[in-house]
Design a protein around this motif. Structure first.
Motif: not given
Length: 308
Positions: A272-273, A276, A266, A262
């Motif tokens: 994003n993840w 973040k 992402q 991840c």
């Protein structure tokens, strides 16, 4: 493209700005099919006891989009979610698949399998005189399929559907189907993990699997290893509250025991993840998710002392 090059592409493209993994895979699939006169991967997809998050995530595949995956890579014979046909017309397709009229197929199962009370808590179809339970469908087609893929954590390990108190007796696919199953876990699954696994099946057969029968390509390293906040962890600089910029190990992050890429793969079109976005990894790819991750915001050293 060789199997080794395929693995390298999966890892290399995941860290580039354009994240064109799926585009690269489809190009390789197209070349492979033309060279070896290989048809598309025939798929029977049965959705059982889940929230539908995995097919939604799959529809978020980009570069290219879902239409090209269907047009160029997989032949979706049956899906109680995606197909337009309903009722007897849909079941007729399923019976033709069982009779191998379309040739070998890959079974994709999305969701856990309720087994309590003969599986009556999840029916995937209804004939004129009875219901076809998820348990009946996956055991029948699982025996016939060339490959079986469990997509999402519910299908892989039981997931939220099997979480305490589990009143439906839901279990992961491996508990009801005594054969090799490829687990592509996640809640939901990342579309790259799923598309990449299908591409590998089409071109090379079953990919190398880790100890939880997940493709090592995508689950071979922990979230912790590549986390953007790893330097804070190494300095034991932990967040006091959600939203702080330091390491969220203190806020229940499951990264040290969670296998997934991840941090650089992402989500949401690769932008994003969770970490973040200032929330801890909750370990959604793990075999004991979500019970093993609970309480979510309690430190891992408290809820799983072996990872202190």
């Amino acid at each position: 493209m060789t199997r080794e090059k395929f693995a390298a592409v999966c890892r290399k493209l995941s860290s580039r700005d354009n994240h064109a993994l799926t585009e690269k895979l489809l190009s390789a699939v197209k070349t492979h099919r033309a060279k070896h006169n290989t048809p598309k991967l025939s798929v029977v997809w049965i959705e059982t006891n889940d929230s539908g998050d995995n097919n939604i995530s799959f529809m978020n595949t980009t570069f290219p989009y879902l239409g090209r995956v269907f047009a160029e890579m997989i032949d979706l014979l049956y899906s109680n979610t995606f197909m337009a046909a309903q009722g007897t017309k849909a079941l007729a397709v399923l019976e033709r698949a069982a009779a191998m009229q379309y040739g070998p197929f890959t079974l994709v199962v999305e969701g856990a399998i309720p087994v309590k009370d003969d599986g009556l808590y999840c029916a995937v179809a209804r004939t004129q005189d009875r219901y076809i339970t998820a348990f009946e469908a996956v055991t029948r087609f699982g025996k016939l399929a060339e490959h079986v893929v469990a997509v999402g954590t519910c299908a892989s390990f039981g997931g939220p559907s099997a979480a305490r108190p589990n009143i439906t007796g839901s279990v992961g696919l491996s508990k009801v189907l005594p054969r090799k199953i490829i687990n592509v876990s996640g809640c939901p699954v990342n579309p790259d993990w799923f598309v990449g696994t299908l591409a590998h099946l089409l071109m090379y057969g079953r990919p190398e699997l880790d100890r939880f029968n997940r493709p090592a390509l995508f689950y071979g390293f922990t979230v912790h290893r590549h986390c953007q906040r790893r330097s804070y962890f190494d300095k034991k600089d932990f967040a006091d509250k959600l939203g702080d910029i330091e390491c969220m190990f203190s806020k229940g992050c499951m990264g040290p025991k969670t296998g997934a890429d991840c941090p650089y793969r992402q989500w949401v079109d690769h932008v994003n993840w969770p970490v973040k976005a200032n929330t801890p990894c909750i370990g959604c790819t793990n075999e004991d998710f979500p019970d093993g991750s609970s309480p979510f915001f309690t430190s891992l050293s408290v809820k799983s002392p072996e990872h202190e």
